[in-house]
Design a protein around this motif. Structure first.
Motif, PDB file in Angstrom:
ATOM      1  N   THR A 268      11.434   0.657  -2.488  1.00  0.00           N
ATOM      2  CA  THR A 268      11.986   0.347  -1.379  1.00  0.00           C
ATOM      3  C   THR A 268      11.757   1.216  -0.405  1.00  0.00           C
ATOM      4  OG1 THR A 268      14.052  -0.451  -2.743  1.00  0.00           O
ATOM      5  CG2 THR A 268      14.518   0.258  -0.316  1.00  0.00           C
ATOM      6  N   PHE A 269      11.746   2.624  -0.529  1.00  0.00           N
ATOM      7  CA  PHE A 269      11.239   3.510   0.603  1.00  0.00           C
ATOM      8  C   PHE A 269       9.813   3.433   0.953  1.00  0.00           C
ATOM      9  CE2 PHE A 269       9.087   7.479   1.499  1.00  0.00           C
ATOM     10  CZ  PHE A 269       9.428   7.742   2.717  1.00  0.00           C
ATOM     11  N   SER A 270       8.998   3.261  -0.026  1.00  0.00           N
ATOM     12  CA  SER A 270       7.487   3.270   0.403  1.00  0.00           C
ATOM     13  C   SER A 270       7.107   1.762   1.037  1.00  0.00           C
ATOM     14  CB  SER A 270       6.585   3.255  -0.995  1.00  0.00           C
ATOM     15  OG  SER A 270       6.748   4.383  -1.682  1.00  0.00           O
ATOM     16  N   LEU A 271       7.882   0.795   0.738  1.00  0.00           N
ATOM     17  CA  LEU A 271       7.657  -0.366   1.410  1.00  0.00           C
ATOM     18  C   LEU A 271       8.049  -0.248   2.835  1.00  0.00           C
ATOM     19  CD1 LEU A 271       6.928  -3.468   1.607  1.00  0.00           C
ATOM     20  CD2 LEU A 271       9.149  -3.959   0.635  1.00  0.00           C
ATOM     21  N   SER A 272       9.244   0.312   3.191  1.00  0.00           N
ATOM     22  CA  SER A 272       9.734   0.599   4.548  1.00  0.00           C
ATOM     23  C   SER A 272       8.851   1.451   5.374  1.00  0.00           C
ATOM     24  CB  SER A 272      11.050   1.288   4.687  1.00  0.00           C
ATOM     25  OG  SER A 272      11.624   1.117   5.890  1.00  0.00           O
ATOM     26  N   TYR A 273       8.476   2.598   4.694  1.00  0.00           N
ATOM     27  CA  TYR A 273       7.749   3.567   5.080  1.00  0.00           C
ATOM     28  C   TYR A 273       6.112   3.062   5.410  1.00  0.00           C
ATOM     29  CZ  TYR A 273       5.489   8.276   5.972  1.00  0.00           C
ATOM     30  OH  TYR A 273       4.499   9.211   6.644  1.00  0.00           O
ATOM     31  N   GLY A 274       5.470   2.146   4.516  1.00  0.00           N
ATOM     32  CA  GLY A 274       4.258   1.740   4.789  1.00  0.00           C
ATOM     33  C   GLY A 274       4.195   0.611   5.989  1.00  0.00           C
ATOM     34  N   VAL A 275       5.212  -0.192   5.825  1.00  0.00           N
ATOM     35  CA  VAL A 275       4.965  -1.291   6.978  1.00  0.00           C
ATOM     36  C   VAL A 275       5.454  -0.686   8.310  1.00  0.00           C
ATOM     37  CG1 VAL A 275       6.234  -3.255   7.679  1.00  0.00           C
ATOM     38  CG2 VAL A 275       5.590  -2.974   5.216  1.00  0.00           C
ATOM     39  N   SER A 276       6.775   0.303   8.350  1.00  0.00           N
ATOM     40  CA  SER A 276       6.854   0.676   9.907  1.00  0.00           C
ATOM     41  C   SER A 276       6.439   1.823  10.259  1.00  0.00           C
ATOM     42  CB  SER A 276       8.507   0.873   9.737  1.00  0.00           C
ATOM     43  OG  SER A 276       8.722   2.118   8.653  1.00  0.00           O
ATOM     44  N   VAL A 277       5.740   2.810   9.257  1.00  0.00           N
ATOM     45  CA  VAL A 277       5.177   4.055   9.763  1.00  0.00           C
ATOM     46  C   VAL A 277       3.732   3.846   9.706  1.00  0.00           C
ATOM     47  CG1 VAL A 277       4.860   6.484   9.518  1.00  0.00           C
ATOM     48  CG2 VAL A 277       7.350   5.392   9.326  1.00  0.00           C
ATOM     49  N   LEU A 278       3.143   3.467   8.729  1.00  0.00           N
ATOM     50  CA  LEU A 278       1.702   3.526   8.291  1.00  0.00           C
ATOM     51  C   LEU A 278       0.966   2.174   8.849  1.00  0.00           C
ATOM     52  CD1 LEU A 278       1.607   4.788   4.768  1.00  0.00           C
ATOM     53  CD2 LEU A 278       1.323   5.865   6.951  1.00  0.00           C
ATOM     54  N   HIS A 279       2.021   1.402   9.309  1.00  0.00           N
ATOM     55  CA  HIS A 279       1.564   0.033  10.141  1.00  0.00           C
ATOM     56  C   HIS A 279       0.607  -0.833   8.954  1.00  0.00           C
ATOM     57  CE1 HIS A 279       3.262   1.311  13.590  1.00  0.00           C
ATOM     58  NE2 HIS A 279       2.569   2.425  13.536  1.00  0.00           N
ATOM     59  N   ILE A 280       0.821  -0.840   7.692  1.00  0.00           N
ATOM     60  CA  ILE A 280       0.033  -1.675   6.640  1.00  0.00           C
ATOM     61  C   ILE A 280       0.848  -2.816   6.811  1.00  0.00           C
ATOM     62  CG2 ILE A 280      -0.244  -1.805   4.316  1.00  0.00           C
ATOM     63  CD1 ILE A 280      -0.053   1.085   3.761  1.00  0.00           C
ATOM     64  N   PRO A 283       2.406  -8.510   4.089  1.00  0.00           N
ATOM     65  CA  PRO A 283       1.827  -8.979   2.928  1.00  0.00           C
ATOM     66  C   PRO A 283       0.922  -8.065   1.846  1.00  0.00           C
ATOM     67  CG  PRO A 283       1.839 -10.646   4.802  1.00  0.00           C
ATOM     68  CD  PRO A 283       2.024  -9.057   5.150  1.00  0.00           C
ATOM     69  N   THR A 284      -0.039  -7.351   2.751  1.00  0.00           N
ATOM     70  CA  THR A 284      -0.643  -6.173   1.753  1.00  0.00           C
ATOM     71  C   THR A 284       0.291  -5.391   0.863  1.00  0.00           C
ATOM     72  OG1 THR A 284      -2.223  -6.185   3.666  1.00  0.00           O
ATOM     73  CG2 THR A 284      -2.547  -4.457   2.152  1.00  0.00           C
ATOM     74  N   PHE A 285       1.260  -4.914   1.676  1.00  0.00           N
ATOM     75  CA  PHE A 285       2.229  -4.037   0.833  1.00  0.00           C
ATOM     76  C   PHE A 285       2.639  -4.520  -0.352  1.00  0.00           C
ATOM     77  CE2 PHE A 285       4.630  -0.213  -0.356  1.00  0.00           C
ATOM     78  CZ  PHE A 285       3.849   0.794   0.138  1.00  0.00           C
ATOM     79  N   LEU A 286       3.193  -5.710  -0.072  1.00  0.00           N
ATOM     80  CA  LEU A 286       3.732  -6.454  -1.403  1.00  0.00           C
ATOM     81  C   LEU A 286       2.996  -6.932  -2.096  1.00  0.00           C
ATOM     82  CD1 LEU A 286       5.982  -9.064   0.910  1.00  0.00           C
ATOM     83  CD2 LEU A 286       7.030  -7.055  -0.350  1.00  0.00           C
ATOM     84  N   GLY A 287       1.617  -7.133  -1.796  1.00  0.00           N
ATOM     85  CA  GLY A 287       0.504  -7.542  -2.889  1.00  0.00           C
ATOM     86  C   GLY A 287       0.269  -6.269  -3.872  1.00  0.00           C
ATOM     87  N   MET A 288       0.257  -5.057  -3.132  1.00  0.00           N
ATOM     88  CA  MET A 288      -0.055  -3.925  -3.828  1.00  0.00           C
ATOM     89  C   MET A 288       1.370  -3.624  -4.786  1.00  0.00           C
ATOM     90  SD  MET A 288      -1.891  -1.155  -1.159  1.00  0.00           S
ATOM     91  CE  MET A 288      -0.701  -1.051  -0.090  1.00  0.00           C
ATOM     92  N   LEU A 289       2.371  -3.903  -4.310  1.00  0.00           N
ATOM     93  CA  LEU A 289       3.620  -3.546  -5.297  1.00  0.00           C
ATOM     94  C   LEU A 289       3.717  -4.635  -6.543  1.00  0.00           C
ATOM     95  CD1 LEU A 289       6.593  -3.040  -2.641  1.00  0.00           C
ATOM     96  CD2 LEU A 289       5.512  -1.563  -4.585  1.00  0.00           C
ATOM     97  N   CYS A 290       3.045  -5.764  -6.181  1.00  0.00           N
ATOM     98  CA  CYS A 290       2.907  -6.898  -7.166  1.00  0.00           C
ATOM     99  C   CYS A 290       1.962  -6.290  -8.495  1.00  0.00           C
ATOM    100  CB  CYS A 290       2.542  -8.276  -6.666  1.00  0.00           C
ATOM    101  SG  CYS A 290       3.955  -9.089  -6.065  1.00  0.00           S
ATOM    102  N   GLY A 335       0.497   8.983   1.809  1.00  0.00           N
ATOM    103  CA  GLY A 335       0.274   9.501   3.365  1.00  0.00           C
ATOM    104  C   GLY A 335      -0.829   9.072   3.829  1.00  0.00           C
ATOM    105  N   SER A 336      -1.932   9.179   2.906  1.00  0.00           N
ATOM    106  CA  SER A 336      -3.141   8.659   3.640  1.00  0.00           C
ATOM    107  C   SER A 336      -3.219   7.158   4.355  1.00  0.00           C
ATOM    108  CB  SER A 336      -4.194   8.613   2.631  1.00  0.00           C
ATOM    109  OG  SER A 336      -4.179   7.316   1.886  1.00  0.00           O
ATOM    110  N   GLY A 337      -2.475   6.523   4.148  1.00  0.00           N
ATOM    111  CA  GLY A 337      -2.480   5.120   4.504  1.00  0.00           C
ATOM    112  C   GLY A 337      -3.708   4.236   4.357  1.00  0.00           C
ATOM    113  N   GLN A 338      -4.498   4.801   3.422  1.00  0.00           N
ATOM    114  CA  GLN A 338      -5.840   4.009   2.912  1.00  0.00           C
ATOM    115  C   GLN A 338      -5.331   3.290   1.607  1.00  0.00           C
ATOM    116  OE1 GLN A 338      -9.175   6.550   2.327  1.00  0.00           O
ATOM    117  NE2 GLN A 338      -8.424   7.985   3.890  1.00  0.00           N
ATOM    118  N   THR A 339      -5.621   1.977   1.703  1.00  0.00           N
ATOM    119  CA  THR A 339      -5.323   0.972   0.833  1.00  0.00           C
ATOM    120  C   THR A 339      -5.402   1.416  -0.758  1.00  0.00           C
ATOM    121  OG1 THR A 339      -5.411  -0.874   2.465  1.00  0.00           O
ATOM    122  CG2 THR A 339      -5.012  -1.517  -0.020  1.00  0.00           C
ATOM    123  N   PRO A 340      -6.524   1.785  -0.811  1.00  0.00           N
ATOM    124  CA  PRO A 340      -6.918   2.214  -2.369  1.00  0.00           C
ATOM    125  C   PRO A 340      -6.010   3.161  -2.944  1.00  0.00           C
ATOM    126  CG  PRO A 340      -8.853   1.922  -1.333  1.00  0.00           C
ATOM    127  CD  PRO A 340      -7.535   1.947  -0.024  1.00  0.00           C
TER     128      PRO A 340
END
Length: 435
Positions: A268-280, A283-290, A335-340
């Protein structure tokens, strides 16, 4: 007493509870229940704020959404008191059916509540009421599913049987997140915010029908039947629990904190942070969570098997130590914002969630005698939710805003240390016999 030499492996009087039926009934219920719960968690991170809370600030919207997220965790202990009472007085089966109905109805109705633009302040009020209903239902679900599995388990395999309710959250999360992922790919942002986010809530109605069909076909557990025959039921299970078994209740709740904190900060937190702050991209972040939750599912049977072989405490201690160390990876990886690197962080956290969560399916029921087991296991599990999850995304959001991700990582490590205290103070339960 829970140490009496009566094995839960014996068949029940009706002969209806085959291993396959028990495994599927305990698994499918928690999968559906946690699907319902995670649907809201994902929606809270993505869309609940703008739809129901018309603040000008995106941060204020996120915080308001996470407050409604926490409401269900306040309700969950109430649900465990309520359903635990009937589960210990009337039986496991009928109580499990009722909890599933309450949860499913609340989730489906959330998908039908108009937004703030349509009905004003009534929208968030209705949302909070239904979110409370979700918590009531889930509060009665897990304890009953764990008892259904463990009270029917063969000797020496209680950890393995207790693992199947623990697999439910992984599958429920994967189904929830996968559906949101598919919607994110197929709909525009405007369509998703307008109506697309409601689809996963409405799908819950279909899943509940499936769960009810399975649960109505199971028989009562042999341990509860034996308690009836011995006339051991107590009039007010919660009163007996708090007066005679408060210590294992508290220790069980502390042990659960690490599971909740790992999961909801990684999702929940990482998804919100990743989309709103890191601008990932969403769909990419949801895919990573899957992808990451698959590792949680893989860790669950491995940890359950190890808990039968080596004991509940050694497995939990090893997992908690790793969880404490994992807090230091949040800032450099997420915090790196890098997908891997973000994916690696999510995999680590959810794998450790599986490691620490799996033994709980057997451990918490093993802490209590039959006449308060439903109540005790459920209350411990859900009190742990208040401590580890109800405010976890909110606290993480505030810490990230004021001190950055290193503060959030420290929060994860401290929560894991709290669980370590609970585990170190409790007895080993692997060889306890349920009756």
């Amino acid at each position: 007493m829970s140490t009496s030499p009566i094995s839960a492996a014996q068949p029940n009087a009706s002969g209806q509870n085959s291993s396959a039926r028990i495994i599927f009934a305990s698994f499918i219920g928690t999968a559906i229940e946690f699907y319902d719960f995670y649907v809201y968690a994902t929606a809270a991170a993505l869309v609940i704020g703008p739809v129901f809370f018309p603040h000008g600030s995106a941060t204020a919207q996120a915080l308001s959404a996470f407050v409604t997220f926490g409401i269900a965790f306040i309700a969950r202990p109430i649900g465990s008191f309520l359903f635990g009472h009937f589960g210990d007085r009337i039986g496991r089966k009928s109580t499990l059916v009722a909890s599933l109905l309450v949860m499913g109805l609340s989730t489906t109705l959330i998908g039908l509540v108009p937004g703030y633009d349509s009905i004003g302040s009534l929208a968030p009020i209705l949302l909070c009421i239904l979110r409370f209903g979700q918590g009531i239902g889930l509060g009665g679900e897990w304890g009953g599913a764990a008892l259904l599995a463990t009270e029917n388990a063969p000797a020496g395999k209680r950890g393995w049987f207790g693992m199947f309710p623990q697999l439910g959250p992984s599958i429920g999360f994967l189904a929830s997140n996968g559906l949101f992922f598919g919607l994110a790919l197929s709909l525009s942002d405007e369509q998703f915010r307008s109506w697309g986010w409601r689809v996963p809530f409405l799908v819950s109605a279909v899943l509940v029908v499936l769960g009810l069909y399975v649960r109505l076909k199971i028989a009562e557990t042999p341990a509860f039947q034996a308690a009836i025959e011995r006339k051991e039921r107590v009039k007010v299970p919660i009163a007996t629990l708090l007066s005679q078994h408060w210590r294992p209740t508290l220790l069980g709740a502390l042990a659960m904190v690490v599971c909740y904190t790992l999961f909801y900060n990684a999702t929940t937190f990482s998804l919100s942070y990743g989309v709103s702050v890191l601008h990932i991209p969403r769909p990419t972040f949801l895919g990573m969570l899957c992808i990451a939750v698959v590792f949680m599912a893989l860790a669950t049977p491995l940890s359950a098997w190890a808990s039968d072989r080596y004991g509940r405490k050694p497995v939990l201690i090893a997992g908690i130590i790793a969880a404490i160390l994992s807090g230091f990876t949040m800032a450099p990886l997420l915090g790196s914002g890098q997908t891997p690197l973000v994916l690696l962080f999510l995999v680590i956290e959810l794998f450790l969630m599986g490691v620490t969560f799996a033994p709980m399916g057997a451990l918490l029921p093993e802490l209590f005698p039959t006449n308060v087991r439903y109540t005790g296991a459920g209350v411990s599990y859900n009190l742990g939710g208040i401590l580890g999850a109800s405010v976890a995304p909110y606290i993480a959001q505030v810490l990230a805003a004021h001190g950055g991700l290193s503060w959030v990582g420290a929060y994860v490590s401290i929560a894991a240390a709290v669980s370590m205290i609970g585990v170190l103070c409790m007895r080993e339960t692997r060889d306890t016999r349920l009756m």
